[in-house]
Design an enzyme around this catalytic site. Structure first.
Site, PDB file in Angstrom:
ATOM      1  N   ASP A   1      44.203  40.785  44.395  1.00 41.20           N
ATOM      2  CA  ASP A   1      44.370  39.538  45.146  1.00 41.20           C
ATOM      3  C   ASP A   1      44.534  39.755  46.646  1.00 41.20           C
ATOM      4  O   ASP A   1      45.191  38.961  47.324  1.00 41.20           O
ATOM      5  CB  ASP A   1      45.562  38.726  44.598  1.00 41.20           C
ATOM      6  CG  ASP A   1      45.407  38.397  43.138  1.00 41.20           C
ATOM      7  OD1 ASP A   1      44.253  38.235  42.697  1.00 41.20           O
ATOM      8  OD2 ASP A   1      46.425  38.302  42.427  1.00 41.20           O
TER       9      ASP A   1
ATOM     10  N   LYS B   1      39.621  40.025  48.447  1.00 37.49           N
ATOM     11  CA  LYS B   1      38.309  40.681  48.323  1.00 37.49           C
ATOM     12  C   LYS B   1      37.172  39.647  48.346  1.00 37.49           C
ATOM     13  O   LYS B   1      36.145  39.869  48.965  1.00 37.49           O
ATOM     14  CB  LYS B   1      38.240  41.484  47.012  1.00 37.49           C
ATOM     15  CG  LYS B   1      39.264  42.606  46.948  1.00 37.49           C
ATOM     16  CD  LYS B   1      39.263  43.303  45.606  1.00 37.49           C
ATOM     17  CE  LYS B   1      39.766  42.454  44.451  1.00 37.49           C
ATOM     18  NZ  LYS B   1      41.207  42.114  44.515  1.00 37.49           N
TER      19      LYS B   1
ATOM     20  N   GLY C   1      39.956  36.953  39.899  1.00 44.59           N
ATOM     21  CA  GLY C   1      39.782  35.595  40.425  1.00 44.59           C
ATOM     22  C   GLY C   1      39.619  35.744  41.921  1.00 44.59           C
ATOM     23  O   GLY C   1      40.554  36.145  42.603  1.00 44.59           O
ATOM     24  N   HIS C   2      38.414  35.525  42.418  1.00 45.35           N
ATOM     25  CA  HIS C   2      38.119  35.763  43.826  1.00 45.35           C
ATOM     26  C   HIS C   2      37.823  34.432  44.505  1.00 45.35           C
ATOM     27  O   HIS C   2      36.939  33.690  44.077  1.00 45.35           O
ATOM     28  CB  HIS C   2      36.940  36.731  43.962  1.00 45.35           C
ATOM     29  CG  HIS C   2      37.232  38.107  43.404  1.00 45.35           C
ATOM     30  ND1 HIS C   2      36.330  39.130  43.393  1.00 45.35           N
ATOM     31  CD2 HIS C   2      38.368  38.609  42.854  1.00 45.35           C
ATOM     32  CE1 HIS C   2      36.886  40.213  42.866  1.00 45.35           C
ATOM     33  NE2 HIS C   2      38.120  39.907  42.504  1.00 45.35           N
TER      34      HIS C   2
ATOM     35  N   GLN D   1      40.432  43.665  40.850  1.00 47.45           N
ATOM     36  CA  GLN D   1      41.813  44.186  40.807  1.00 47.45           C
ATOM     37  C   GLN D   1      42.086  45.043  42.052  1.00 47.45           C
ATOM     38  O   GLN D   1      41.534  44.760  43.099  1.00 47.45           O
ATOM     39  CB  GLN D   1      42.066  44.984  39.518  1.00 47.45           C
ATOM     40  CG  GLN D   1      42.032  44.161  38.253  1.00 47.45           C
ATOM     41  CD  GLN D   1      40.626  43.779  37.805  1.00 47.45           C
ATOM     42  OE1 GLN D   1      39.778  44.623  37.644  1.00 47.45           O
ATOM     43  NE2 GLN D   1      40.373  42.497  37.587  1.00 47.45           N
TER      44      GLN D   1
HETATM   45  P1  GDP Z   1      40.930  38.479  45.573  1.00 44.18           P
HETATM   46  O1  GDP Z   1      41.214  38.483  44.113  1.00 44.18           O
HETATM   47  O2  GDP Z   1      41.201  39.812  46.207  1.00 44.18           O
HETATM   48  O3  GDP Z   1      39.565  37.958  45.920  1.00 44.18           O
HETATM   49  O4  GDP Z   1      41.982  37.482  46.230  1.00 44.18           O
HETATM   50  P2  GDP Z   1      42.384  36.016  45.644  1.00 44.18           P
HETATM   51  O5  GDP Z   1      41.279  35.082  45.936  1.00 44.18           O
HETATM   52  O6  GDP Z   1      42.859  36.120  44.250  1.00 44.18           O
HETATM   53  O7  GDP Z   1      43.673  35.723  46.510  1.00 44.18           O
HETATM   54  C1  GDP Z   1      43.645  35.681  47.897  1.00 44.18           C
HETATM   55  C2  GDP Z   1      44.125  34.289  48.347  1.00 44.18           C
HETATM   56  O8  GDP Z   1      44.405  34.332  49.735  1.00 44.18           O
HETATM   57  C3  GDP Z   1      43.083  33.218  48.174  1.00 44.18           C
HETATM   58  O9  GDP Z   1      43.731  31.995  47.921  1.00 44.18           O
HETATM   59  C4  GDP Z   1      42.386  33.173  49.527  1.00 44.18           C
HETATM   60  O10 GDP Z   1      41.780  31.910  49.809  1.00 44.18           O
HETATM   61  C5  GDP Z   1      43.547  33.428  50.437  1.00 44.18           C
HETATM   62  N1  GDP Z   1      43.254  34.138  51.693  1.00 44.18           N
HETATM   63  C6  GDP Z   1      42.391  35.154  51.917  1.00 44.18           C
HETATM   64  N2  GDP Z   1      42.514  35.601  53.189  1.00 44.18           N
HETATM   65  C7  GDP Z   1      43.480  34.848  53.769  1.00 44.18           C
HETATM   66  C8  GDP Z   1      44.094  34.842  55.061  1.00 44.18           C
HETATM   67  O11 GDP Z   1      43.790  35.645  55.945  1.00 44.18           O
HETATM   68  N3  GDP Z   1      45.080  33.927  55.278  1.00 44.18           N
HETATM   69  C9  GDP Z   1      45.472  33.043  54.326  1.00 44.18           C
HETATM   70  N4  GDP Z   1      46.453  32.192  54.620  1.00 44.18           N
HETATM   71  N5  GDP Z   1      44.919  33.011  53.095  1.00 44.18           N
HETATM   72  C10 GDP Z   1      43.955  33.908  52.829  1.00 44.18           C
HETATM   73  P1  IMO Z   2      41.587  40.330  41.279  1.00 40.16           P
HETATM   74  O1  IMO Z   2      40.192  40.911  41.148  1.00 40.16           O
HETATM   75  C1  IMO Z   2      45.815  40.686  40.349  1.00 40.16           C
HETATM   76  C2  IMO Z   2      46.863  42.301  36.427  1.00 40.16           C
HETATM   77  C3  IMO Z   2      47.515  41.367  35.437  1.00 40.16           C
HETATM   78  C4  IMO Z   2      48.403  42.339  34.685  1.00 40.16           C
HETATM   79  C5  IMO Z   2      47.544  43.599  34.602  1.00 40.16           C
HETATM   80  C6  IMO Z   2      46.777  43.757  33.293  1.00 40.16           C
HETATM   81  O2  IMO Z   2      41.596  38.849  41.390  1.00 40.16           O
HETATM   82  O3  IMO Z   2      42.329  41.033  42.353  1.00 40.16           O
HETATM   83  P2  IMO Z   2      44.600  42.570  32.312  1.00 40.16           P
HETATM   84  O4  IMO Z   2      44.337  41.136  31.964  1.00 40.16           O
HETATM   85  O5  IMO Z   2      43.655  43.138  33.322  1.00 40.16           O
HETATM   86  O6  IMO Z   2      44.716  43.456  31.106  1.00 40.16           O
HETATM   87  O7  IMO Z   2      46.087  42.565  32.982  1.00 40.16           O
HETATM   88  O8  IMO Z   2      46.614  43.495  35.681  1.00 40.16           O
HETATM   89  N1  IMO Z   2      45.569  41.846  36.972  1.00 40.16           N
HETATM   90  C7  IMO Z   2      45.398  41.377  38.220  1.00 40.16           C
HETATM   91  N2  IMO Z   2      46.311  41.147  39.184  1.00 40.16           N
HETATM   92  N3  IMO Z   2      44.505  40.476  40.577  1.00 40.16           N
HETATM   93  C8  IMO Z   2      43.582  40.727  39.626  1.00 40.16           C
HETATM   94  O9  IMO Z   2      42.259  40.649  39.847  1.00 40.16           O
HETATM   95  C9  IMO Z   2      44.027  41.167  38.360  1.00 40.16           C
HETATM   96  N4  IMO Z   2      43.406  41.478  37.203  1.00 40.16           N
HETATM   97  C10 IMO Z   2      44.360  41.907  36.360  1.00 40.16           C
HETATM   98  O10 IMO Z   2      48.255  40.376  36.087  1.00 40.16           O
HETATM   99  O11 IMO Z   2      49.533  42.649  35.459  1.00 40.16           O
HETATM  100 MG    MG Z   3      42.342  37.473  42.701  1.00 47.02          MG
END
Ligand code: GDP
Ligand code: IMO
Ligand code: MG
Length: 430
Positions: free
Chosen positions: A13, A16, A40-41, A224
């Protein structure tokens, strides 16, 4: 042509999706190589937010999307995601999405096993996403999994699917006290999947090889993060795939010497969803503030994310494991308003200074982080488009992260939107 990889340097999270969406402008093909819909991106363009779980984050830039052999694919989630994007005029041609014929299928019994195991673990639950990821990788490794190539073989698939259903159902009912799965129903559902996804299934390694040879630019999108890697993460509180850059070679079928630049993603602080060690976690009002101001709720499960200060030990570890050439630091804007900001520079373990995460699952709980304190800033950062637009203390903070991790910044993100970004170096140009 250089290939670029974007890899999570923390516990996932890190943003990416946002960065892949930005870099995809310079790429021809965006490739997922591990994980599944546990990812979840989030992509925010203007006022529109899109969350992708399986389809690479280059989709909004109209780029070719590839799901490599190392990904575990829940076909029903993929169909839903593809169709939602299609209804917005994206991914219209079958050719724009390619799925490896060697990618493993997540089937209903995998999800059932994931959920039942977590229930049985009770207080010791890992906090998985419940998407069937671990059980599917288990089947892959025990050579009992089913791949897209199997699904496409109309004649042999029913027997392959039936084979072992009794054993799985006994495991579900007798060991896990869960509901059995229905073979007939599963076969009908899988037959529909074949009709709906068959046109995308191909040997993606061959496709990527030809594409690279003809000068097309590849962008690899990690799922991840490094600390969730099955080997290098905080085992057993990890996911079931290798998440580090080395997994690109095996998970996309691309030789390691064809991977050029590796970008490590980190937040300006640290978060984690699910259970497991987290040395810099804040269980106080600062942690609550990061969660609230950062909107730290999971993009896949909606769970609140645990929050803490930036941990340079982790990111140094990620630099070593992934060969990071540059950092993309996100969410700097979320730190606005903190009078003092702490950064973990090293750990002490049993009175000794340590420079990397210990493997022992009991030792990790005795880690004591050492902090450096930096002065904060009060100005909002969303409008900054160059480092000069940042307040001096925010610039100093970014420089401190670079110094402590030994990795230069390629990009600093100051808001969720695509435009809220300071681009310092284009990795496709290096
Ligand atoms: P990922 O799994 O690495 O793609 O990240 P996620 O999408 O799960 O979580 C990142 C969250 O931070 C999302 O809600 C993005 O919209 C948000 N986000 C990304 N970059 C920034 C930033 O620079 N500032 C803020 N406030 N939010 C951001
Ligand atoms: P992105 O790509 C954050 C975590 C779960 C749990 C552990 C194992 O959005 O960064 P799983 O379902 O993979 O067997 O769960 O890994 N986890 C993540 N945490 N971002 C993710 O993906 C994750 N994918 C799995 O919360 O702790
Ligand atoms: Mg994510």
């Amino acid at each position: 042509m250089p290939a670029v990889a974007v890899i999570g340097a923390q516990w996932g999270d890190e943003g990416k999706g946002k960065v892949v969406d930005i870099l995809a402008e310079h790429a021809d093909i965006v490739v997922r190589f591990q994980g599944g819909n546990n990812a979840g991106h989030t992509l925010v363009v203007g006022d529109e937010t899109t969350v992708v779980h399986l389809i690479p984050s280059g989709v909004l830039q109209g780029k070719m999307c590839v799901i490599g052999n190392g990904v575990v694919v829940d076909p029903w989630v993929l169909i839903e995601e593809r169709d939602a994007l299609r209804s917005r005029g994206l991914l219209e041609g079958d050719d724009q999405l390619k799925i490896s014929d060697r990618a493993h299928l997540i089937l209903p019994y995998h999800r059932a096993v994931d959920a039942a195991r977590e229930r049985i673990r009770g207080g010791g639950a890992l906090g998985t996403t419940g998407r069937g990821i671990g059980p599917t990788y288990e089947d892959k490794m025990s050579r009992e999994g089913l791949r897209f190539a199997d699904l496409m073989d109309v004649k042999s698939f029913p027997d392959l699917l039936e084979n072992g259903i009794d054993r799985r159902n006994r495991y579900l009912t007798d060991v896990l006290s869960a509901e059995p799965v229905d073979y007939k129903q599963m076969l009908d559902d899988c037959n529909r999947v074949r009709d709906q996804l068959g046109a995308h299934v191909t040997d993606t390694s061959v496709f990527l090889d030809k594409s690279m040879s003809s000068g097309r630019r590849l962008l690899f999108e990690g799922g991840q993060g490094t600390m969730l890697d099955i080997d290098h993460g905080t085992y057993p509180f990890v996911t079931s795939s290798n998440t580090v850059s080395g997994a690109i070679a095996t998970g996309a079928g691309v030789a390691p010497n064809r991977i050029g630049t590796v970008v490590g993603m980190c937040k300006a602080y640290t978060t984690r969803v699910g259970a497991g060690p987290f040395p810099t976690e804040l269980n106080d009002e600062d942690g609550e503030r990061l969660r609230k101001d950062g909107g730290e709720f999971g993009a896949t499960t909606g769970r609140p994310r645990r929050c803490g200060w930036f941990d340079a030990v982790l990111v140094r570890q990620a630099a070593r494991l992934n060969g990071l050439d540059g950092l993309a630091v996100t969410k700097l804007d979320v730190l606005t308003g903190f009078e003092k900001i702490k950064v973990c520079t090293s750990y002490d373990l049993d009175g000794e200074r340590i420079e990397s995460f210990p493997a022992s699952r009991t030792a990790v709980n005795r880690i004591v982080p050492n902090y450096e304190e930096l002065p904060g800033w009060s100005e909002p950062l969303e409008r900054a488009r160059s480092l000069d637009d940042l307040p001096a203390n925010a610039r100093r903070y970014v420089k401190c992260l670079e110094d402590l991790t030994g990795v230069p910044s390629f990009l600093v993100s100051v808001g969720a939107r695509r435009t809220e970004t300071i681009i310092l170096r284009n990795p496709f140009a290096s």
